[in-house]
Motif scaffolding. Structure first.
Motif, PDB file in Angstrom:
ATOM      1  N   ALA A 167      12.127  10.912  -9.219  1.00  0.00           N
ATOM      2  CA  ALA A 167      11.603   9.880  -8.511  1.00  0.00           C
ATOM      3  C   ALA A 167       9.930   9.214  -8.657  1.00  0.00           C
ATOM      4  CB  ALA A 167      11.472  10.310  -6.736  1.00  0.00           C
ATOM      5  N   GLY A 168      10.432   8.253  -7.888  1.00  0.00           N
ATOM      6  CA  GLY A 168       8.767   7.942  -8.616  1.00  0.00           C
ATOM      7  C   GLY A 168       8.409   6.781  -8.420  1.00  0.00           C
ATOM      8  N   MET A 169       7.051   5.391  -8.533  1.00  0.00           N
ATOM      9  CA  MET A 169       7.165   4.678  -8.313  1.00  0.00           C
ATOM     10  C   MET A 169       7.795   3.365  -8.847  1.00  0.00           C
ATOM     11  SD  MET A 169       4.784   5.835  -5.674  1.00  0.00           S
ATOM     12  CE  MET A 169       4.210   4.090  -5.198  1.00  0.00           C
ATOM     13  N   GLY A 219       0.651  -1.401   0.094  1.00  0.00           N
ATOM     14  CA  GLY A 219       0.254   0.296   0.001  1.00  0.00           C
ATOM     15  C   GLY A 219       0.838   1.623  -0.119  1.00  0.00           C
ATOM     16  N   VAL A 220       1.850   0.658  -0.424  1.00  0.00           N
ATOM     17  CA  VAL A 220       2.957   2.492  -0.790  1.00  0.00           C
ATOM     18  C   VAL A 220       1.903   3.426  -2.016  1.00  0.00           C
ATOM     19  CG1 VAL A 220       5.038   3.550  -1.027  1.00  0.00           C
ATOM     20  CG2 VAL A 220       5.030   1.393   0.039  1.00  0.00           C
ATOM     21  N   ARG A 221       2.051   4.662  -1.964  1.00  0.00           N
ATOM     22  CA  ARG A 221       1.083   5.490  -2.212  1.00  0.00           C
ATOM     23  C   ARG A 221       2.029   6.278  -3.050  1.00  0.00           C
ATOM     24  NH1 ARG A 221      -3.492   7.053   1.057  1.00  0.00           N
ATOM     25  NH2 ARG A 221      -1.331   6.894   2.102  1.00  0.00           N
ATOM     26  N   MET A 222       1.614   7.824  -4.461  1.00  0.00           N
ATOM     27  CA  MET A 222       3.367   8.634  -4.417  1.00  0.00           C
ATOM     28  C   MET A 222       2.905   9.087  -3.551  1.00  0.00           C
ATOM     29  SD  MET A 222       3.573   9.376  -8.066  1.00  0.00           S
ATOM     30  CE  MET A 222       4.777  10.688  -8.269  1.00  0.00           C
ATOM     31  N   SER A 223       1.487   9.436  -2.883  1.00  0.00           N
ATOM     32  CA  SER A 223       1.336  10.951  -1.600  1.00  0.00           C
ATOM     33  C   SER A 223       2.536  10.264  -0.945  1.00  0.00           C
ATOM     34  CB  SER A 223       0.065  10.476  -1.524  1.00  0.00           C
ATOM     35  OG  SER A 223      -0.078   9.885  -0.995  1.00  0.00           O
ATOM     36  N   MET A 268      11.906  -8.394 -10.692  1.00  0.00           N
ATOM     37  CA  MET A 268      13.532  -8.779 -11.051  1.00  0.00           C
ATOM     38  C   MET A 268      14.010  -8.407  -9.559  1.00  0.00           C
ATOM     39  SD  MET A 268      14.734  -9.400 -14.049  1.00  0.00           S
ATOM     40  CE  MET A 268      14.963  -8.171 -15.315  1.00  0.00           C
ATOM     41  N   GLY A 269      13.900  -7.386  -8.634  1.00  0.00           N
ATOM     42  CA  GLY A 269      14.223  -7.694  -7.051  1.00  0.00           C
ATOM     43  C   GLY A 269      13.632  -9.179  -6.510  1.00  0.00           C
ATOM     44  N   GLY A 270      12.432  -9.844  -6.476  1.00  0.00           N
ATOM     45  CA  GLY A 270      11.857 -10.607  -5.737  1.00  0.00           C
ATOM     46  C   GLY A 270      10.574 -10.342  -5.342  1.00  0.00           C
ATOM     47  N   TYR A 271       9.851  -9.535  -5.662  1.00  0.00           N
ATOM     48  CA  TYR A 271       8.654  -9.189  -5.198  1.00  0.00           C
ATOM     49  C   TYR A 271       7.928  -9.361  -5.775  1.00  0.00           C
ATOM     50  CZ  TYR A 271      11.032  -7.656  -0.787  1.00  0.00           C
ATOM     51  OH  TYR A 271      12.294  -8.039   0.633  1.00  0.00           O
ATOM     52  N   ASN A 272       6.410  -9.874  -5.952  1.00  0.00           N
ATOM     53  CA  ASN A 272       5.481  -9.967  -6.390  1.00  0.00           C
ATOM     54  C   ASN A 272       4.425  -8.011  -6.354  1.00  0.00           C
ATOM     55  OD1 ASN A 272       2.854 -10.101  -7.980  1.00  0.00           O
ATOM     56  ND2 ASN A 272       2.055 -11.896  -6.057  1.00  0.00           N
ATOM     57  N   PRO A 273       4.812  -8.021  -7.345  1.00  0.00           N
ATOM     58  CA  PRO A 273       3.809  -6.208  -8.257  1.00  0.00           C
ATOM     59  C   PRO A 273       1.926  -6.682  -7.214  1.00  0.00           C
ATOM     60  CG  PRO A 273       4.662  -7.391 -10.150  1.00  0.00           C
ATOM     61  CD  PRO A 273       5.760  -7.593  -8.589  1.00  0.00           C
ATOM     62  N   LYS A 274       1.860  -7.760  -7.661  1.00  0.00           N
ATOM     63  CA  LYS A 274       0.630  -7.737  -7.325  1.00  0.00           C
ATOM     64  C   LYS A 274       0.320  -7.321  -5.771  1.00  0.00           C
ATOM     65  CE  LYS A 274      -1.613 -10.151 -11.601  1.00  0.00           C
ATOM     66  NZ  LYS A 274      -0.191 -10.828 -11.810  1.00  0.00           N
ATOM     67  N   GLU A 275       1.235  -7.422  -5.364  1.00  0.00           N
ATOM     68  CA  GLU A 275       1.083  -8.076  -3.600  1.00  0.00           C
ATOM     69  C   GLU A 275       1.600  -5.779  -3.106  1.00  0.00           C
ATOM     70  OE1 GLU A 275       2.771 -11.329  -2.114  1.00  0.00           O
ATOM     71  OE2 GLU A 275       1.657 -12.426  -2.682  1.00  0.00           O
ATOM     72  N   VAL A 276       3.314  -6.049  -2.936  1.00  0.00           N
ATOM     73  CA  VAL A 276       3.184  -4.752  -2.979  1.00  0.00           C
ATOM     74  C   VAL A 276       3.456  -3.723  -3.994  1.00  0.00           C
ATOM     75  CG1 VAL A 276       4.729  -5.869  -1.330  1.00  0.00           C
ATOM     76  CG2 VAL A 276       5.717  -5.714  -3.327  1.00  0.00           C
ATOM     77  N   THR A 277       4.117  -2.711  -3.630  1.00  0.00           N
ATOM     78  CA  THR A 277       4.213  -0.845  -3.921  1.00  0.00           C
ATOM     79  C   THR A 277       5.191  -0.468  -3.380  1.00  0.00           C
ATOM     80  OG1 THR A 277       2.467  -0.044  -3.329  1.00  0.00           O
ATOM     81  CG2 THR A 277       1.919  -1.099  -5.349  1.00  0.00           C
ATOM     82  N   GLY A 278       5.602   0.563  -4.166  1.00  0.00           N
ATOM     83  CA  GLY A 278       7.194   1.089  -3.701  1.00  0.00           C
ATOM     84  C   GLY A 278       7.413   2.254  -4.350  1.00  0.00           C
ATOM     85  N   PHE A 279       7.937   3.049  -3.778  1.00  0.00           N
ATOM     86  CA  PHE A 279       8.077   4.509  -4.149  1.00  0.00           C
ATOM     87  C   PHE A 279      10.170   4.357  -4.549  1.00  0.00           C
ATOM     88  CE2 PHE A 279       7.521   6.734  -0.193  1.00  0.00           C
ATOM     89  CZ  PHE A 279       8.534   6.812   0.463  1.00  0.00           C
ATOM     90  N   ALA A 280      10.495   4.874  -5.030  1.00  0.00           N
ATOM     91  CA  ALA A 280      12.448   5.019  -5.274  1.00  0.00           C
ATOM     92  C   ALA A 280      11.889   6.775  -5.671  1.00  0.00           C
ATOM     93  CB  ALA A 280      12.951   4.628  -5.984  1.00  0.00           C
ATOM     94  N   PHE A 281      13.420   6.695  -4.828  1.00  0.00           N
ATOM     95  CA  PHE A 281      14.483   8.652  -5.442  1.00  0.00           C
ATOM     96  C   PHE A 281      15.338   8.423  -5.472  1.00  0.00           C
ATOM     97  CE2 PHE A 281      13.438   8.398  -0.829  1.00  0.00           C
ATOM     98  CZ  PHE A 281      14.407   8.779  -0.674  1.00  0.00           C
ATOM     99  N   GLY A 282      16.318   8.867  -5.914  1.00  0.00           N
ATOM    100  CA  GLY A 282      17.713   9.715  -6.347  1.00  0.00           C
ATOM    101  C   GLY A 282      18.218  11.006  -6.941  1.00  0.00           C
ATOM    102  N   MET A 283      18.902  11.360  -5.749  1.00  0.00           N
ATOM    103  CA  MET A 283      19.614  12.802  -4.877  1.00  0.00           C
ATOM    104  C   MET A 283      20.469  13.276  -5.539  1.00  0.00           C
ATOM    105  SD  MET A 283      18.814  13.437  -1.434  1.00  0.00           S
ATOM    106  CE  MET A 283      17.100  12.678  -0.914  1.00  0.00           C
TER     107      MET A 283
END
Ligand code: PHE
Length: 333
Positions: free
Chosen positions: A279-281, A213-217, A289-304
């Protein structure tokens, strides 16, 4: 002998002279010694008397010498103490003291802010494989987006990482299937770029949060909080739509550039905003590729970009100053 010796004693000025006097009286040819030698000529009654006199004389003279000797020693000690005296009230010399490089300071500050929000610190290699730097980040060979980053290749498959994003994959691989994945990854990155705002080596801090349940907000809130911690409570951020192959949707994030009154300085090119991160979702392929199921989890990432943040924070207009190692510049931080 006694009076003569005692009188000479008062005229002595050094322990060497005292030694000479002793030899003159007590030495092999000394006056007292010759007196002793003459005792053989005395009668049997006179001898013990004379012996006693001579012994007393010797004791007296030795006492006198000892006294004089101690006096010399005391004088010598006193004059040495006087000469070697240290003035402890003199101000000391101050030794030059080194300190942290502005970039190290900024990286530590970024780490502190994110650790305060429960992120841990991850690391990855600076010499990376094509797989982690591109392929696993949804950038297959011949993908046009590879051109966004002028890469230093070592061999066809080995390169200097162009971004800290490969640490996303490495961390997920290591941690799966545990949740949440919540890391930042500071480090050096390399691109074939060199001008006032680009350097062939620079620093990024990657961020990755994967959970249910990680969201863009959440991303936006986190970045706003970060910016205000870093630059001050009055900062604003804005997200502009952008593209990265490993995030969808993607954004570029600007911070308001109050440094120069909002406009006019080279940093924000008169717009009042300066870009500090991408950044982005996390793209479903990347989660997979990281071994997680995109139907079960979400995520965000950023690079500064750490240099950008340091420039903004300290008002540095040329990035190359950070790498010139000019002490006069570095001492200001
Ligand atoms: N890796 C991107 C760059 O170097 C920044 C980024 C990181 C973008 C994570 C989105 C997510 O430009």
């Amino acid at each position: 002998i006694k009076e003569d010796t005692l009188e000479q004693l008062t005229k002595l000025t050094s322990s060497e002279e005292l030694q000479e006097l002793k030899v003159r009286v007590m030495g092999k040819k000394g006056s007292l010694t010759s007196l002793l030698k003459q005792m053989g000529q005395l009668s049997a009654e006179e001898r013990p008397k004379m012996g006693q006199i001579v012994n007393e004389l010797r004791t007296q003279l030795e006492d006198a010498w000892d006294k004089k000797w101690r006096e010399f020693e005391k004088n010598a000690l006193e004059s040495r103490l006087r000469e070697e005296r240290i003035d402890i009230s003199l101000p000391g010399y101050s030794l030059p003291q080194g300190h942290q490089h502005p970039l190290s300071k900024v990286i530590e500050e970024i780490e502190d802010i994110f650790m305060g929000m429960g992120f841990t610190i991850a690391e990855g290699p600076e010499i990376e494989t094509d797989y982690y730097n591109f392929e696993a980040l949804n950038l297959p060979k011949d993908h046009p987006a590879r051109d966004m980053q002028d890469t230093f290749f070592i061999t066809e498959d080995i390169l200097l990482r162009t971004q800290t994003s490969p640490v996303q994959i490495r961390t997920m691989e290591k941690q799966r299937p545990q949740l949440p994945v919540k890391i930042i990854a500071p480090g050096k990155v390399f691109r074939n770029d060199d001008d006032a705002t680009h350097s062939p080596m620079f620093h990024q801090v990657e961020g990755l949060l994967v959970d249910k349940g990680v969201r863009m907000s959440d991303l936006k809130g986190l970045l706003l909080y970060f910016s205000r911690q870093m630059f001050g409570e009055s900062r604003e951020i804005r997200l502009r739509p952008s593209f990265f192959p490993f995030t969808e949707p993607s954004a570029e994030v600007d911070v308001s550039c109050m440094l120069c009154g909002g406009a006019g300085c080279r940093l924000c090119k008169g717009t009042g905003w300066i870009e500090i991160l991408g950044a982005g979702m996390v793209h479903p392929h990347v989660l997979e590729m990281g071994g997680y199921n995109p139907k079960e989890v979400t995520g965000f990432a950023f690079g500064m970009g750490v240099e950008r943040i340091a420039m903004l924070k300290y008002g540095i207009e040329d990035m190359r100053l950070l790498f010139d190692n000019d002490i006069r510049f570095l001492e200001q931080f």
